[in-house]
Design a protein around this motif. Structure first.
Motif, PDB file in Angstrom:
ATOM      1  N   ASN A  43     -67.815-156.625 -54.098  1.00  0.00           N
ATOM      2  CA  ASN A  43     -67.960-157.502 -53.153  1.00  0.00           C
ATOM      3  C   ASN A  43     -66.432-158.447 -53.790  1.00  0.00           C
ATOM      4  O   ASN A  43     -66.365-159.181 -52.335  1.00  0.00           O
ATOM      5  CB  ASN A  43     -68.759-158.405 -53.821  1.00  0.00           C
ATOM      6  CG  ASN A  43     -69.106-159.962 -52.933  1.00  0.00           C
ATOM      7  OD1 ASN A  43     -69.380-159.572 -51.792  1.00  0.00           O
ATOM      8  ND2 ASN A  43     -69.198-161.054 -53.710  1.00  0.00           N
ATOM      9  N   GLN A  47     -63.637-158.698 -50.625  1.00  0.00           N
ATOM     10  CA  GLN A  47     -62.610-160.532 -50.240  1.00  0.00           C
ATOM     11  C   GLN A  47     -61.384-160.542 -50.396  1.00  0.00           C
ATOM     12  O   GLN A  47     -60.412-160.741 -49.465  1.00  0.00           O
ATOM     13  CB  GLN A  47     -63.480-161.549 -50.788  1.00  0.00           C
ATOM     14  CG  GLN A  47     -65.032-161.341 -50.326  1.00  0.00           C
ATOM     15  CD  GLN A  47     -65.376-162.343 -50.585  1.00  0.00           C
ATOM     16  OE1 GLN A  47     -65.318-164.131 -50.924  1.00  0.00           O
ATOM     17  NE2 GLN A  47     -67.146-162.361 -51.710  1.00  0.00           N
ATOM     18  N   SER A 137     -62.355-167.084 -52.178  1.00  0.00           N
ATOM     19  CA  SER A 137     -61.730-168.339 -50.837  1.00  0.00           C
ATOM     20  C   SER A 137     -61.271-169.559 -50.845  1.00  0.00           C
ATOM     21  O   SER A 137     -60.649-170.112 -50.887  1.00  0.00           O
ATOM     22  CB  SER A 137     -63.002-168.385 -49.955  1.00  0.00           C
ATOM     23  OG  SER A 137     -63.608-168.736 -50.406  1.00  0.00           O
ATOM     24  N   LEU A 156     -64.557-165.679 -45.734  1.00  0.00           N
ATOM     25  CA  LEU A 156     -64.242-164.107 -46.245  1.00  0.00           C
ATOM     26  C   LEU A 156     -65.300-163.654 -46.321  1.00  0.00           C
ATOM     27  O   LEU A 156     -66.572-164.355 -47.169  1.00  0.00           O
ATOM     28  CB  LEU A 156     -63.535-163.822 -47.336  1.00  0.00           C
ATOM     29  CG  LEU A 156     -61.779-164.251 -47.649  1.00  0.00           C
ATOM     30  CD1 LEU A 156     -62.022-164.086 -49.168  1.00  0.00           C
ATOM     31  CD2 LEU A 156     -60.993-163.904 -46.383  1.00  0.00           C
ATOM     32  N   CYS A 158     -67.722-159.060 -46.790  1.00  0.00           N
ATOM     33  CA  CYS A 158     -67.783-157.941 -47.274  1.00  0.00           C
ATOM     34  C   CYS A 158     -68.813-157.881 -47.385  1.00  0.00           C
ATOM     35  O   CYS A 158     -70.034-157.768 -47.718  1.00  0.00           O
ATOM     36  CB  CYS A 158     -66.314-157.528 -48.254  1.00  0.00           C
ATOM     37  SG  CYS A 158     -67.627-157.018 -49.361  1.00  0.00           S
ATOM     38  N   ALA A 163     -65.040-155.180 -44.813  1.00  0.00           N
ATOM     39  CA  ALA A 163     -63.593-156.421 -44.697  1.00  0.00           C
ATOM     40  C   ALA A 163     -63.349-157.099 -44.090  1.00  0.00           C
ATOM     41  O   ALA A 163     -63.200-156.422 -43.408  1.00  0.00           O
ATOM     42  CB  ALA A 163     -62.980-155.676 -46.357  1.00  0.00           C
ATOM     43  N   GLY A 165     -62.319-161.313 -42.836  1.00  0.00           N
ATOM     44  CA  GLY A 165     -62.197-163.110 -42.695  1.00  0.00           C
ATOM     45  C   GLY A 165     -61.618-163.071 -41.701  1.00  0.00           C
ATOM     46  O   GLY A 165     -60.379-162.757 -40.998  1.00  0.00           O
ATOM     47  N   GLN A 193     -71.279-165.127 -42.047  1.00  0.00           N
ATOM     48  CA  GLN A 193     -70.786-163.696 -42.361  1.00  0.00           C
ATOM     49  C   GLN A 193     -71.248-163.104 -41.606  1.00  0.00           C
ATOM     50  O   GLN A 193     -70.631-161.674 -40.773  1.00  0.00           O
ATOM     51  CB  GLN A 193     -71.777-163.649 -43.591  1.00  0.00           C
ATOM     52  CG  GLN A 193     -70.915-164.591 -44.590  1.00  0.00           C
ATOM     53  CD  GLN A 193     -71.086-164.024 -46.021  1.00  0.00           C
ATOM     54  OE1 GLN A 193     -71.600-163.314 -46.748  1.00  0.00           O
ATOM     55  NE2 GLN A 193     -69.766-164.275 -47.579  1.00  0.00           N
TER      56      GLN A 193
END
Length: 292
Positions: A43, A47, A137, A156, A158, A163, A165, A193
């Motif tokens: 994670n 990001q 972020s 961001l 993932c 991944a 953004g 997301q």
């Protein structure tokens, strides 16, 4: 399923804001294929890799942007790099048994964030700040605001496949309607997301800003690449000194160095070490050991 490894830059014509979207499928999976990272590390690295690609999109030189999180908790170090050729790599060091937890808890007290810019020609530049924020972020937004004086927004996301953004940055006054920055931010906040991870860049831009005049540049390919080499590892060994390197070879038969990014192994034996130091350092150290 088709893979996306694309950076898409864009600019608002009537508002002083520039932006970029990145989505990495194959490039991110290349990182994961080389290390069995636990979910907590995936994670963070995913990001950071997306963020480094977005911030590197605005580099005005040929070189590399290196982003590092240094922690004193279970997460010791996380590194993500992106070059001006849009190649990426990442790695992490962490304690065994690390588990999902808030980022601040993973890093512990006294962590730092380091941003390094390494031009191919010229001196590197480095900024170091204390960690501030509850997410990657937020930390980067605070860093850009305090260190670069650039108002920045980052989204961001993932998972184990992708991944991704979104970057938005406010430009200096004089380019369009300055009051448009909060409007652009508010619309970006509606992006979920799962949309960031699954939608194409043009679909996201239409979803958010179809009522605005947005200039879209040609998409750029993002790929995994590692610049490790036998020469680079040899130079690192030279810094350790001939006596220390030869001692290891005499004890173990060879010295092996693995790249933390791609997993490539480099092995140096007696002959390699003597060639590296330009002398018979193995026998010199052996003779010294025998005298003692």
């Amino acid at each position: 399923m088709s893979q996306h490894n694309t950076l898409q830059r864009f600019l608002f014509d009537g508002i002083p804001v520039r932006g970029a979207l990145v989505r990495m499928d194959g490039a991110w999976q290349e990182v994961l294929a080389r290390h069995n990272y636990p979910a907590a590390i995936q994670n963070v690295l995913g990001q950071m890799l997306a963020a480094s690609s977005l911030l590197a999109a605005n580099l005005k030189f040929d070189g590399t942007l290196i982003m590092q999180l240094h922690g004193k908790g279970a997460l010791r170090l996380a590194v993500a790099e992106c070059t001006s050729e849009r190649t990426v790599r990442a790695s992490a060091r962490y304690d065994d048994g690390i588990h999902d937890a808030p980022l601040a808890e993973l890093l512990g007290e006294g962590g730092t964030f380091v941003m390094t810019l390494e031009p191919k020609d010229g001196e590197p530049w480095q900024g170091i700040v204390a960690l501030e924020g509850d997410s990657i972020s937020q930390m980067l937004e605070n860093y850009m605001r305090r260190s670069e004086q650039v108002e920045t927004m980052l989204l961001l996301a993932c998972n184990d496949q992708t991944a991704a953004g979104l970057l938005l940055q406010r430009l200096p006054d004089g380019h369009g309607d300055a009051e448009g920055w909060p409007h652009v931010q508010a619309l970006a906040q509606t992006l979920q997301q799962d949309e960031l991870l699954s939608l194409d860049a043009l679909d996201i831009l239409y979803r958010l800003y179809h009522q605005e005049a947005v200039r879209v540049f040609d998409p750029e390919l993002v790929s995994f690449a590692c610049n490790c080499s036998e020469e680079r590892v040899g130079n690192m060994l030279k810094l350790l000194g001939g006596e220390e390197v030869a001692s290891v070879v005499l004890e173990q038969g060879s010295i092996e160095v693995g790249c933390e990014y791609c997993g490539q192994r480099y092995v140096f034996d007696d002959e390699d070490v003597n060639t590296l130091f330009g002398m018979d350092v193995i026998n010199a150290v052996r003779s010294e050991q025998q005298r003692h």
